[in-house]
Design a protein around this motif. Sequence first.
Motif, short mmCIF file in Angstrom:
data_model
loop_
_atom_site.label_atom_id
_atom_site.label_comp_id
_atom_site.label_asym_id
_atom_site.label_seq_id
_atom_site.Cartn_x
_atom_site.Cartn_y
_atom_site.Cartn_z
N GLY A 1 0.80 -1.22 0.00
CA GLY A 1 0.00 0.00 0.00
C GLY A 1 0.83 1.27 0.00
O GLY A 1 0.43 2.30 -0.53
N GLY B 1 -3.10 0.01 -2.93
CA GLY B 1 -2.65 1.37 -2.65
C GLY B 1 -1.72 1.86 -3.75
O GLY B 1 -2.05 1.82 -4.93
N LYS B 2 -0.51 2.28 -3.38
CA LYS B 2 0.48 2.78 -4.34
C LYS B 2 1.34 1.66 -4.93
O LYS B 2 2.16 1.90 -5.79
#
Length: 181
Positions: A26, A60-61
């Motif tokens: 994330g 997430g990222k």
Amino acid sequence: LDSLAMLVILDQPAGDQLPVLERFAGSGGTVVLPGLKGPFPWHANGPTVQTDEQVTYRVGKGLVLEQPERISDPNVFALDMRQALTREQRVVEIWNGTTVIASPFEDSESGTLLITLVNYAHEPTPIQLRVRGTYSVVQYETPDAPAVLIPYRHSYGQTEFVLPELRVGGRVFLSSHERNN
């Protein structure tokens, strides 16, 4: 785990480890699970890409890469992992050393970078490396030879050099100042 870009998980994660893996992904990391079976928390969102070789989940990222089979060819797996990392995530790039493992360690106080290298093919070969950062001293040592200074060049904020021969293992010390031995 904040300093890492990728985690390769080889054993089935326990329940209390799953939130750690999810947080790591994330925050922008990549988690790789070769041959491990879920259910995992990221399955709830469904995959972003699915092929016969890999299922990719966006968390997430970051990413979670699930591979249905265990690692059968270490060379292919190593190349796949190198490709999964972006250039910005790589501290060390090795061009002609598919059988070489590199482990960097940076001393934040001195700014010295130590790279430990292992050639699991045990065949002596020159190894070309690119290291993130500009260093003014590149020193190479092996168990069977004294330490030597290695010529280098700078290119786009990186230091490039060639180790003349890596048989089994060696260490490279990179620093921005002369070492006093």
